[in-house]
Design a protein around this motif. Structure first.
Motif, PDB file in Angstrom:
ATOM      1  N   HIS A 137       0.862  -1.172   0.000  1.00 22.96           N
ATOM      2  CA  HIS A 137       0.000   0.000   0.000  1.00 22.96           C
ATOM      3  C   HIS A 137       0.907   1.233   0.000  1.00 22.96           C
ATOM      4  O   HIS A 137       1.754   1.381   0.897  1.00 22.96           O
ATOM      5  N   ASN A 138       0.726   2.104  -0.980  1.00 22.57           N
ATOM      6  CA  ASN A 138       1.517   3.328  -1.029  1.00 22.57           C
ATOM      7  C   ASN A 138       0.921   4.336  -0.054  1.00 22.57           C
ATOM      8  O   ASN A 138      -0.133   4.925  -0.311  1.00 22.57           O
ATOM      9  N   THR A 139       1.588   4.547   1.067  1.00 21.49           N
ATOM     10  CA  THR A 139       1.108   5.457   2.098  1.00 21.49           C
ATOM     11  C   THR A 139       1.728   6.848   1.979  1.00 21.49           C
ATOM     12  O   THR A 139       1.501   7.703   2.838  1.00 21.49           O
ATOM     13  N   GLY A 140       2.504   7.068   0.913  1.00 19.81           N
ATOM     14  CA  GLY A 140       3.159   8.353   0.731  1.00 19.81           C
ATOM     15  C   GLY A 140       2.423   9.243  -0.253  1.00 19.81           C
ATOM     16  O   GLY A 140       1.328   8.908  -0.748  1.00 19.81           O
ATOM     17  N   SER A 141       3.032  10.364  -0.585  1.00 28.09           N
ATOM     18  CA  SER A 141       2.435  11.344  -1.491  1.00 28.09           C
ATOM     19  C   SER A 141       3.044  11.292  -2.887  1.00 28.09           C
ATOM     20  O   SER A 141       2.627  12.041  -3.771  1.00 28.09           O
ATOM     21  N   GLN A 142       4.032  10.413  -3.090  1.00 30.42           N
ATOM     22  CA  GLN A 142       4.684  10.253  -4.389  1.00 30.42           C
ATOM     23  C   GLN A 142       4.464   8.827  -4.899  1.00 30.42           C
ATOM     24  O   GLN A 142       4.225   7.906  -4.114  1.00 30.42           O
ATOM     25  N   PRO A 143       4.534   8.614  -6.220  1.00 31.33           N
ATOM     26  CA  PRO A 143       4.479   7.243  -6.736  1.00 31.33           C
ATOM     27  C   PRO A 143       5.573   6.388  -6.099  1.00 31.33           C
ATOM     28  O   PRO A 143       6.697   6.846  -5.891  1.00 31.33           O
ATOM     29  N   LEU A 144       5.224   5.148  -5.791  1.00 29.93           N
ATOM     30  CA  LEU A 144       6.163   4.211  -5.164  1.00 29.93           C
ATOM     31  C   LEU A 144       6.744   3.297  -6.233  1.00 29.93           C
ATOM     32  O   LEU A 144       6.018   2.500  -6.831  1.00 29.93           O
ATOM     33  N   PRO A 145       8.063   3.385  -6.524  1.00 31.03           N
ATOM     34  CA  PRO A 145       8.671   2.475  -7.490  1.00 31.03           C
ATOM     35  C   PRO A 145       8.884   1.101  -6.848  1.00 31.03           C
ATOM     36  O   PRO A 145       9.596   0.986  -5.852  1.00 31.03           O
ATOM     37  N   LEU A 146       8.271   0.094  -7.436  1.00 30.03           N
ATOM     38  CA  LEU A 146       8.327  -1.248  -6.859  1.00 30.03           C
ATOM     39  C   LEU A 146       9.202  -2.162  -7.705  1.00 30.03           C
ATOM     40  O   LEU A 146       8.895  -2.469  -8.858  1.00 30.03           O
ATOM     41  N   SER A 147      10.292  -2.576  -7.123  1.00 26.12           N
ATOM     42  CA  SER A 147      11.132  -3.643  -7.665  1.00 26.12           C
ATOM     43  C   SER A 147      11.220  -4.700  -6.568  1.00 26.12           C
ATOM     44  O   SER A 147      12.098  -4.648  -5.711  1.00 26.12           O
ATOM     45  N   PHE A 148      10.295  -5.645  -6.602  1.00 21.63           N
ATOM     46  CA  PHE A 148      10.107  -6.609  -5.520  1.00 21.63           C
ATOM     47  C   PHE A 148      10.417  -8.013  -6.023  1.00 21.63           C
ATOM     48  O   PHE A 148      10.155  -8.348  -7.177  1.00 21.63           O
ATOM     49  N   GLY A 149      10.975  -8.843  -5.140  1.00 20.95           N
ATOM     50  CA  GLY A 149      11.254 -10.216  -5.523  1.00 20.95           C
ATOM     51  C   GLY A 149      11.437 -11.120  -4.334  1.00 20.95           C
ATOM     52  O   GLY A 149      11.433 -10.678  -3.177  1.00 20.95           O
ATOM     53  N   LEU A 150      11.570 -12.413  -4.603  1.00 22.65           N
ATOM     54  CA  LEU A 150      11.885 -13.421  -3.594  1.00 22.65           C
ATOM     55  C   LEU A 150      13.155 -14.140  -4.026  1.00 22.65           C
ATOM     56  O   LEU A 150      13.257 -14.603  -5.170  1.00 22.65           O
ATOM     57  N   HIS A 151      14.100 -14.232  -3.105  1.00 19.42           N
ATOM     58  CA  HIS A 151      15.361 -14.945  -3.379  1.00 19.42           C
ATOM     59  C   HIS A 151      15.156 -16.415  -3.008  1.00 19.42           C
ATOM     60  O   HIS A 151      15.869 -16.971  -2.165  1.00 19.42           O
ATOM     61  N   SER A 152      14.189 -17.051  -3.665  1.00 18.79           N
ATOM     62  CA  SER A 152      13.718 -18.394  -3.298  1.00 18.79           C
ATOM     63  C   SER A 152      14.839 -19.420  -3.415  1.00 18.79           C
ATOM     64  O   SER A 152      15.407 -19.608  -4.493  1.00 18.79           O
ATOM     65  N   THR A 153      15.123 -20.101  -2.308  1.00 14.21           N
ATOM     66  CA  THR A 153      16.280 -20.997  -2.237  1.00 14.21           C
ATOM     67  C   THR A 153      15.807 -22.419  -1.953  1.00 14.21           C
ATOM     68  O   THR A 153      15.355 -22.730  -0.855  1.00 14.21           O
ATOM     69  N   PHE A 154      15.908 -23.279  -2.970  1.00 10.17           N
ATOM     70  CA  PHE A 154      15.383 -24.633  -2.901  1.00 10.17           C
ATOM     71  C   PHE A 154      16.500 -25.661  -2.773  1.00 10.17           C
ATOM     72  O   PHE A 154      17.621 -25.449  -3.256  1.00 10.17           O
ATOM     73  N   ARG A 155      16.166 -26.768  -2.154  1.00 10.22           N
ATOM     74  CA  ARG A 155      17.040 -27.934  -2.270  1.00 10.22           C
ATOM     75  C   ARG A 155      17.011 -28.387  -3.721  1.00 10.22           C
ATOM     76  O   ARG A 155      15.963 -28.385  -4.371  1.00 10.22           O
TER      77      ARG A 155
END
Length: 276
Positions: A137-155
């Motif tokens: 949720h962008n709770t600020g007054s400016q656009p929120l740049p989203l670069s999101f990921g998961l460093h998923s580590t599997f056997r």
């Protein structure tokens, strides 16, 4: 915290970025599980399902957004970059617990990222597998740049196939340049499926689809993820990382796959790991 449902069991550590450090099906571990809190604290991105914001690297730890320049710590000095963000080591506040479900929230007032947001997560076990949702949720007054990921580590499974598209060219600092490389035989084999124990990767791809097959399990991610990062430390390793990312390396500067979330709006990313 431990969740249970039928043949599934998950262990989540809210104090370490809501990392799912263990996921078992009929007693078989699917993830690379840390042997101790100390091990996870020392290397928070090579165990379980750690969160990344921003994902991958940001050149010189700097980016511009809304006409302002923001800085991030240089924690990859060899490449003069910020890498992976701070979510993986940030405590979340648990808001709801059931036998097979866990909810939590993180209120960022610029402590972990220089623009504010609220992140609500919901992890749940169902009969078919493990499901995660991450709502920003962008709770600020400016656009929120989203670069999101998961460093998923599997056997490392006996079989791996990933819906990869074009292979990204990266420069000497491992930053995406906006150019692409011709696929290798190994890239083509990865699309069809292979034994990953015989190979090693440190490669970034556009997503041609949103599914990776790991042996008898499917790792599915939502369509607002744009890129896969595939990484192993060496051939024959007992673990590998298949990382869904919203944005390529340095997305905060090059814009590749970056999502801009307007003030007051929300965006949800989802993943699941289920039996084929």
């Amino acid at each position: 915290m431990i969740l249970k449902k039928d043949d599934w069991q998950a262990e989540i550590w809210p104090e370490f970025g809501m990392n799912t450090v263990s996921l078992q099906y009929q007693g078989t571990e699917l993830l690379r599980r840390p042997g101790s809190v100390e091990a996870l604290a020392k290397s928070p991105f090579v165990y379980g399902l750690p969160l990344q914001l921003p994902a991958n690297r940001t050149a010189d730890g700097c980016f511009r957004s809304g006409g302002q320049t923001y800085t991030l710590p240089i924690n990859d000095p060899a490449h003069r970059c910020h890498i992976h963000g701070c979510l993986a080591t940030t405590p979340f506040r648990v808001t709801g617990v059931q036998e097979c479900s866990l909810r939590a929230v993180l209120e960022n007032r610029t402590e972990v990222f220089p623009l504010p947001f609220r992140l609500e997560v919901h992890f749940r076990l169902e009969k078919d597998g493990y499901h995660q949702s991450f709502t920003f949720h962008n709770t600020g007054s400016q656009p929120l740049p989203l670069s999101f990921g998961l460093h998923s580590t599997f056997r490392t499974p006996e079989f791996l196939a990933v819906d990869i598209g074009r292979k990204l060219h990266r420069d000497g600092r491992l930053l995406a340049t906006g150019q692409y490389l011709p696929p290798t035989r190994l890239d083509e084999a990865l699309k069809q499926g292979l034994d990953p124990a015989c190979h090693s990767w440190s490669d970034a791809y556009e997503m041609a689809g949103h599914t990776a097959r790991l042996g008898a399990f499917l790792y599915r991610v939502s369509e607002n993820f744009s890129h896969w990062m595939v990484w192993t430390p060496a051939p024959g390793s007992d673990f590998f990382c298949i990382e869904p990312q919203c944005g390529a390396a340095n997305a905060l500067n090059n814009g590749l796959g970056l999502q801009l979330l307007p003030p007051g709006e929300s965006m949800t990313f989802e993943t699941s790991l289920c039996r084929v």
